[in-house]
Motif scaffolding. Structure first.
Motif, mmCIF file in Angstrom:
data_model
loop_
_atom_site.group_PDB
_atom_site.id
_atom_site.type_symbol
_atom_site.label_atom_id
_atom_site.label_comp_id
_atom_site.label_asym_id
_atom_site.label_seq_id
_atom_site.Cartn_x
_atom_site.Cartn_y
_atom_site.Cartn_z
ATOM 1 N N PRO A 57 3.435 1.265 -5.181
ATOM 2 C CA PRO A 57 4.430 1.460 -4.117
ATOM 3 C C PRO A 57 5.785 0.442 -4.226
ATOM 4 N N GLU A 58 5.436 -0.960 -4.742
ATOM 5 C CA GLU A 58 6.581 -1.518 -5.039
ATOM 6 C C GLU A 58 7.645 -1.106 -6.058
ATOM 7 N N ARG A 59 6.971 -0.433 -7.155
ATOM 8 C CA ARG A 59 7.889 0.053 -8.092
ATOM 9 C C ARG A 59 8.704 1.302 -7.339
ATOM 10 N N PRO A 71 13.604 2.067 1.878
ATOM 11 C CA PRO A 71 12.083 2.528 1.943
ATOM 12 C C PRO A 71 11.307 1.453 2.739
ATOM 13 N N PRO A 72 10.431 1.914 3.196
ATOM 14 C CA PRO A 72 9.379 1.202 4.137
ATOM 15 C C PRO A 72 9.053 -0.320 3.378
ATOM 16 N N PRO A 73 8.957 -1.269 3.980
ATOM 17 C CA PRO A 73 8.506 -2.597 3.395
ATOM 18 C C PRO A 73 7.287 -2.563 2.963
ATOM 19 N N ALA A 94 -4.706 -2.843 -2.982
ATOM 20 C CA ALA A 94 -5.314 -3.286 -1.835
ATOM 21 C C ALA A 94 -5.598 -4.905 -1.705
ATOM 22 N N HIS A 95 -6.231 -5.270 -3.037
ATOM 23 C CA HIS A 95 -6.575 -6.749 -3.143
ATOM 24 C C HIS A 95 -5.209 -7.628 -3.252
ATOM 25 N N ALA A 96 -4.046 -6.932 -3.894
ATOM 26 C CA ALA A 96 -2.831 -7.943 -3.977
ATOM 27 C C ALA A 96 -1.831 -7.605 -2.810
ATOM 28 N N ILE A 97 -1.969 -6.709 -1.843
ATOM 29 C CA ILE A 97 -1.135 -6.724 -0.717
ATOM 30 C C ILE A 97 -1.857 -6.331 0.505
ATOM 31 N N PRO A 98 -2.635 -7.602 0.957
ATOM 32 C CA PRO A 98 -3.449 -7.533 2.091
ATOM 33 C C PRO A 98 -2.993 -7.169 3.346
ATOM 34 N N GLY A 99 -1.611 -7.132 3.523
ATOM 35 C CA GLY A 99 -1.090 -6.587 4.895
ATOM 36 C C GLY A 99 -0.637 -5.213 4.812
ATOM 37 N N ALA A 100 -0.982 -4.487 3.723
ATOM 38 C CA ALA A 100 -0.803 -2.924 3.515
ATOM 39 C C ALA A 100 -2.217 -2.436 3.743
ATOM 40 N N ALA A 101 -2.108 -1.133 4.289
ATOM 41 C CA ALA A 101 -3.243 -0.112 4.703
ATOM 42 C C ALA A 101 -3.352 0.979 3.326
ATOM 43 N N PHE A 102 -4.579 0.848 2.667
ATOM 44 C CA PHE A 102 -4.798 2.130 1.640
ATOM 45 C C PHE A 102 -5.805 3.055 1.876
ATOM 46 N N ASP A 136 -8.660 20.609 1.664
ATOM 47 C CA ASP A 136 -8.946 20.425 2.906
ATOM 48 C C ASP A 136 -8.358 19.007 3.448
ATOM 49 N N VAL A 137 -7.282 18.296 2.750
ATOM 50 C CA VAL A 137 -6.768 17.137 3.205
ATOM 51 C C VAL A 137 -5.662 17.771 4.273
ATOM 52 N N GLY A 138 -5.898 17.297 5.482
ATOM 53 C CA GLY A 138 -4.864 17.665 6.636
ATOM 54 C C GLY A 138 -3.976 16.506 7.064
ATOM 55 N N ARG A 139 -3.333 16.596 8.117
ATOM 56 C CA ARG A 139 -2.466 15.711 8.636
ATOM 57 C C ARG A 139 -3.215 14.492 9.260
ATOM 58 N N SER A 140 -3.624 13.556 8.311
ATOM 59 C CA SER A 140 -4.355 12.562 8.794
ATOM 60 C C SER A 140 -3.466 10.958 9.043
ATOM 61 N N GLY A 141 -2.413 11.439 9.594
ATOM 62 C CA GLY A 141 -1.572 10.453 9.980
ATOM 63 C C GLY A 141 -0.340 10.331 8.843
ATOM 64 N N GLN A 142 0.534 9.541 9.143
ATOM 65 C CA GLN A 142 1.664 9.279 8.077
ATOM 66 C C GLN A 142 1.400 8.246 7.080
ATOM 67 N N PHE A 143 2.139 8.352 5.906
ATOM 68 C CA PHE A 143 2.005 7.353 4.894
ATOM 69 C C PHE A 143 3.259 7.182 4.212
ATOM 70 N N ASP A 144 3.562 5.896 3.930
ATOM 71 C CA ASP A 144 4.884 5.582 3.416
ATOM 72 C C ASP A 144 5.124 5.547 1.870
ATOM 73 N N TYR A 145 3.891 5.773 1.255
ATOM 74 C CA TYR A 145 3.827 6.041 -0.150
ATOM 75 C C TYR A 145 2.523 6.749 -0.428
ATOM 76 N N ILE A 146 3.158 7.861 -1.112
ATOM 77 C CA ILE A 146 1.947 8.989 -1.457
ATOM 78 C C ILE A 146 1.949 8.941 -3.070
ATOM 79 N N ILE A 147 0.555 8.686 -3.744
ATOM 80 C CA ILE A 147 0.534 8.770 -5.141
ATOM 81 C C ILE A 147 -0.554 9.884 -5.531
ATOM 82 N N CYS A 148 -0.104 10.654 -6.475
ATOM 83 C CA CYS A 148 -0.885 11.762 -7.082
ATOM 84 C C CYS A 148 -0.727 11.580 -8.752
ATOM 85 N N HIS A 149 -1.401 11.029 -9.286
ATOM 86 C CA HIS A 149 -0.977 10.679 -10.744
ATOM 87 C C HIS A 149 -2.276 11.408 -11.493
#
Length: 447
Positions: A57-59, A71-73, A94-102, A136-149
């Protein structure tokens, strides 16, 4: 410089894609033959879990900031990964950015359990991994960064559409998503090899035997053509060399899988528009810089093309590109692609490099050569830039705020001024952006 991804070992999403690619559209029920066969393929050739810096996300935030977004912090971001596998990419974040939610979703129950075991062992409280079909992935909230690699090219079209729909539905207002995929024209040549391998392998029921036979086929083909004189022979020899260094699981899932559908960049951009998304850029910023092409080519393209989408497609034609890690955002976001050196000023800079001549007088206007850790070589005569690169070499691996970098560079030159002039800072910023293939730009301090 466009770096050919080739066999992206170990760059693709792991065994979850294997199951995902072969089952998600045609056989959503776990008892289906496709699911059983995909599970067997996973058992035979599980993917390893790895971290991919270009998806961080930082990238993504850094690239977005360069194009004028806010972009969101990252420190407090909400991050989603589709096809997270065993968590090899998501858990380190998640380990490196404890204040973010993954949050991670994956089709494979085995992979999810392994991810959860790692999360438990590390006692992480800011990450959740769930078993789910992307359909089956629905609208489970908003995300600031989405990764599909490493998923998009290896799933059926309806799953591809759902990936983009999730990005539209679940991406926050100023959020950024990353979707990676195989591209044409580069994959046209690889398609021929893949089709030969799949044709030969289909006579064998055992997956491991299929891979062994595919290796033998490539070896036979290379020996059967004149690699010294024909382009075709040289192509086969190159593919054999490329694949011979790969693990069996890579061959099984990249070349022998049921789905591997590359697209041209312009086709992917059209699909984005259909989902009210827009092209932001690439996670490898240097591939977007037309000046990185040969001078006559860059001049012709710059003179004749003004549209960024057409420019990207023509650069793919020239480079015979095979893989992209594309960033996208909502179509409503206003982007500013007129990037100046001032865009680098809010960022932090890091660089691992070797000075070719540490005794050079920085006060003279003289070309000085530098070697970067990634193999890139470049020269500059600007005293402030040369001094800044020396500061960065000494500071590595620490990332230095731009203002501090400029001030330290001035002191190294011996300037009596306490800070660089705005014009000098802008020039330094321009130089650093041109060197983005060899240096690192960050939107937040390194942990």
């Amino acid at each position: 410089m466009q770096r050919s991804k080739g066999p992206r070992q170990p760059s693709r999403r792991k065994s979850e894609e294997t199951e995902l690619r072969a089952t998600v559209a045609t056989a959503p029920e776990p008892s289906s033959d496709d699911t059983r066969l995909a599970a067997q393929a996973y058992d035979d050739f599980p993917y390893e879990g790895y971290s991919f810096p270009l998806t961080h996300p930082e990238r993504l935030a850094t690239i977005a900031a360069l194009f004028g977004m806010q972009p969101p912090p990252v420190a407090t971001a909400r991050v989603l990964e589709l096809g997270c596998g065993t968590g090899g990419n998501l858990i380190p974040m998640a380990h490196a950015i404890p204040g973010a939610a993954f949050t991670g979703y994956d089709l494979s129950g085995v992979q999810v359990e392994r991810a959860r075991a790692t999360i438990g062992a590390l006692e992480l409280r800011n990450i959740m991994v769930e078993q789910s079909n992307i359909l089956d992935v629905g609208r489970s909230g908003q995300f600031d960064y989405i990764i599909c690699h490493g998923v998009y090219s290896w799933v059926p079209e309806n799953v591809q559409e759902r990936i983009l729909a999730v990005c539209r539905e679940s991406l926050s207002e100023n959020g950024v998503a990353l979707v990676s995929y195989n591209t044409y024209p580069g994959w046209h040549m690889r398609d021929s090899v893949r089709e030969m391998m799949r044709y030969d392998a289909r006579q064998f029921g055992d997956a491991k035997l299929q891979v062994a036979q595919s290796r033998a086929l490539l070896d036979f083909l290379v020996k059967s053509v004149d690699s010294e004189k024909t382009p075709y022979g040289m192509h086969l020899a190159g593919e054999l060399k490329l694949l011979s260094s790969c693990d069996d699981y890579y061959i099984a899932h990249e070349h022998l899988e049921r789905w591997n559908t590359p697209v041209y960049f312009h086709q992917f951009a059209e699909r984005l528009a259909q989902h009210d998304l827009q092209y932001l850029g690439e996670s490898e910023f240097s591939t977007m810089v037309v000046k990185n092409l040969a001078a006559p080519v860059a001049e012709t393209l710059s003179r004749g093309i003004r549209d960024v989408l057409r420019m990207e497609q023509y650069m793919d034609f020239i480079r015979n590109r095979t893989f992209r890690s594309t960033l996208l955002c909502h179509k409503e976001r206003q982007l500013d692609r007129n990037i100046t050196g001032d865009r680098a000023k809010p960022l932090l800079v890091a660089a691992r490099m070797e000075l070719m001549d540490a005794t050079t007088d920085l006060q003279t206007v003289k070309q000085e050569a530098f070697n970067a850790a990634n193999g890139a070589q470049f020269q500059t005569s600007a005293p402030l830039t040369r001094a800044a690169l020396r500061v960065l070499a000494s500071a590595w691996p620490r990332a230095v705020p731009f203002a501090a970098l400029a001030a330290d560079a001035l002191r190294l030159i011996g300037s009596p001024e306490p800070a660089a002039s705005p014009a000098a800072e802008s020039q330094l910023g321009n130089d650093l952006l041109q060197l983005y293939a060899a240096i690192e730009l960050h939107s937040m301090p390194s942990s």
